[in-house]
Motif scaffolding. Structure first.
Motif, PDB file in Angstrom:
ATOM      1  N   ALA A 215       1.503  -1.472   0.182  1.00  0.00           N
ATOM      2  CA  ALA A 215       0.111   0.288   0.144  1.00  0.00           C
ATOM      3  C   ALA A 215       0.947   0.882  -0.313  1.00  0.00           C
ATOM      4  N   CYS A 216       2.448   1.232   0.707  1.00  0.00           N
ATOM      5  CA  CYS A 216       2.988   2.205   0.747  1.00  0.00           C
ATOM      6  C   CYS A 216       3.797   2.711  -0.227  1.00  0.00           C
ATOM      7  N   ILE A 217       3.970   1.526  -1.393  1.00  0.00           N
ATOM      8  CA  ILE A 217       4.443   1.802  -2.646  1.00  0.00           C
ATOM      9  C   ILE A 217       3.552   2.018  -2.893  1.00  0.00           C
ATOM     10  N   LYS A 218       2.426   2.013  -3.318  1.00  0.00           N
ATOM     11  CA  LYS A 218       1.194   2.675  -4.522  1.00  0.00           C
ATOM     12  C   LYS A 218       1.250   4.207  -4.013  1.00  0.00           C
ATOM     13  N   ALA A 219       1.923   4.562  -2.887  1.00  0.00           N
ATOM     14  CA  ALA A 219       1.134   5.993  -2.117  1.00  0.00           C
ATOM     15  C   ALA A 219       2.900   6.664  -2.795  1.00  0.00           C
ATOM     16  N   GLY A 220       3.742   6.046  -2.936  1.00  0.00           N
ATOM     17  CA  GLY A 220       4.205   6.694  -3.288  1.00  0.00           C
ATOM     18  C   GLY A 220       6.163   6.442  -2.558  1.00  0.00           C
ATOM     19  N   ALA A 221       5.898   5.180  -1.765  1.00  0.00           N
ATOM     20  CA  ALA A 221       7.401   5.218  -0.925  1.00  0.00           C
ATOM     21  C   ALA A 221       8.568   4.150  -2.241  1.00  0.00           C
ATOM     22  N   THR A 222       9.591   4.043  -2.441  1.00  0.00           N
ATOM     23  CA  THR A 222      10.633   3.926  -3.332  1.00  0.00           C
ATOM     24  C   THR A 222      11.114   3.220  -2.389  1.00  0.00           C
TER      25      THR A 222
END
Ligand code: KIV
Ligand code: ZN
Length: 503
Positions: A215-222
């Motif tokens: 979910a964090c990757i979807k929100a912009g985590a790299t």
């Protein structure tokens, strides 16, 4: 496509979990495999924790070539100095500093005010940056911290030189939506965040570590922090193989890729399980023995007609070898080397001699040698590095209503030792005989036995965990088509590891 960095913490957060400790050579072997797997960063340990931890971080820093090597450090000069000293020889060194930011941690654990925490972040991230160009800052318990304060902490860290901001769900409390909202909030409220990597580090207390990370990757985590087989504190960390295969299989949804060579996933998972003696649960996603098995007739019929009816991934993409009959007693060293190479195992000439010798013994006992047998032989090849004591022979007399006796013969430094003992079963008798002959007071913590392949001539893999008189625990493994022999080998292997560390 977005490029997601994989930060592997198997050798730090993973190794902290009960039953998963590794010795120096095991850590180096695992680190080399992680490098081959293609992880971007290996967190090799917590250098200040002990001289042994320092030594292993240092050894890993020199052993791996491609990936960044990080050491964890609290926000103190002593920790940062130790971390830098341990990683500075790496091709790409990183210092990972952390400080808790939730009210409960600041009040009860750190006994620090908000102002003190903010100042400490500025000072210590700055101090770390004065030594190393690659600095990660983690706000421990970020997911239970107050968001505006957390944003100030991260802004201070960026201003002081942090190049990665890590957002841990330290106690595995968050939900995917909450984690995604937090990342979105931080992206909008942390000064300078657009110039640094945003990382997430999720624990699995509620079984949501992988979902939270994605979910964090979807929100912009790299960057995502994870461990092989999901090992880690308490219920574990987010599992590397699940995150990677989710991104790979659902590229359409995540629009993200990693540098992982997915064909090395299974090998990495098996190696870790072999080193730690912690089995991979059969229904574990991606790497479990049942992950690609189809039992029901309807499913089998569908898969035969078109594999995609019930398979969303290909087992070969993960590097699972087809368990076919491959070699027999007349196969030579060349054929063995070729087969191992085709399975992705490159082993040195010296190791090849040992593997071939074990292969010949096995081929005398077993008609057809399968890929699973070969894999077991190769994964166990390092047992030959622990040769203080070697099993020469054993004879057991066991049964119901008769005393269970065992006579074990070992070789130590060229000398043959022999002892007989009576026990409650053949293994108890054998282990007692070994303890007595070596003058050791060792306790058996746990014991397990698994068949490597099916059939009556299957190889049995025994795993024993023993406790030395000083309370330290060691894991030993042993292989044989005879389950008593594999168990004795495992016990002797554990003792050899113990002797190596205490020598
Ligand atoms: O779980 C956690 O918060 C950690 C940090 C040290 C990153 O392991
Ligand atoms: Zn953690």
């Amino acid at each position: 496509m977005k490029r997601i960095k994989i930060f592997d913490t198997t050798l730090r957060d993973g190794e902290q979990s009960p039953g998963c400790s590794m010795n120096l050579s095991e850590k180096i072997e695992m680190a080399k495999q992680l490098d081959k797997l293609g992880v971007d960063i290996i967190e090799a340990g917590f250098a200040i924790a002990s001289p042994m931890d320092h030594k292993s971080v240092q050894a890993i820093a020199s052993a791996v070539t491609n990936c960044t090597v990080a050491s964890l450090a609290r926000c103190t000069k002593g920790d940062i100095d130790a971390a830098w000293d341990a990683v500075k020889e790496a091709n790409h060194p990183r210092i990972h500093v952390f400080l808790a930011t939730s009210n409960i941690h600041m009040e009860y654990k750190l006994k620090m005010t908000r102002e003190e925490v903010l100042q400490r972040i500025t000072d210590m991230v700055g101090y770390a940056r004065s030594k190393c160009a690659d600095i990660e800052f983690s706000a421990e318990d970020a997911s239970r911290s107050e968001w505006d304060f957390l944003a100030q902490c991260y802004s201070n860290a960026v201003a002081a030189g942090a190049t990665t901001l890590n957002v841990p769900d330290t106690v595995g409390y968050s939900t995917p939506q909450e984690m995604a909202d937090l990342i979105t909030y931080l992206r909008a409220n942390v000064t300078g965040i657009e110039n640094v990597d945003i990382s997430v580090h999720c624990h699995d207390d509620l079984g949501m570590a992988v979902a939270n990370s994605l979910a964090c990757i979807k929100a912009g985590a790299t960057q995502v922090e994870c461990t092989v087989n999901g090992i880690g504190e308490r219920a574990g960390n987010a599992s590397l193989e699940e995150i990677v295969m989710a991104l790979h299989t659902r590229r359409d949804f995540y629009d993200a890729e990693t540098n992982i060579n997915t064909r090395q996933i299974y090998r990495s998972s098996k190696l870790l399980s072999n080193i730690t003696g912690v089995p991979i649960p059969p229904s574990k996603a991606v790497v479990g023995a049942n992950a690609f098995a189809h039992e029901s007739g309807i499913h089998q019929h569908g898969v035969i007609a078109n594999a995609q009816t019930y398979e969303i991934m290909n087992s070969t993409d993960v590097g699972i070898p087809q368990n076919t009959m491959v070699l027999g007693k007349h196969s030579g060293k060349h054929a063995l080397r070729e087969k191992l190479a085709s399975m992705g195992y490159e082993i040195s000439d010296q190791e090849m001699e040992k593997v071939f010798a074990r292969f010949k013994i096995l081929a005398d006992k077993k008609k057809n040698i399968t890929t699973a047998d070969l894999e077991a032989l190769v994964l166990h090849r390092h047992n030959a590095n622990y040769e203080t004591c070697q099993l020469v022979s054993h004879v057991v007399n066991a049964g119901d209503g008769v005393p269970n006796t065992s006579c074990v013969k070992l070789k130590r430094a060229g000398e043959e030792l022999e002892e007989v003992a009576i026990g409650s079963g053949p293994l108890d008798a054998s282990f007692k005989a070994i303890n007595r002959m070596l003058g050791l007071d060792i306790k058996l913590d746990s014991f397990s036995l698994n068949a490597v392949t099916d059939g009556e001539d299957a190889i049995g893999e025994a795993v024993v965990k023993i406790e030395a008189p000083n309370g330290r625990r060691y894991t030993g493994t042993g292989l044989s088509t005879d389950i008593i022999e594999s168990s004795i080998r495992a016990y002797v292997n554990g003792i050899n590891k113990m002797m190596e560390t205490t020598a």
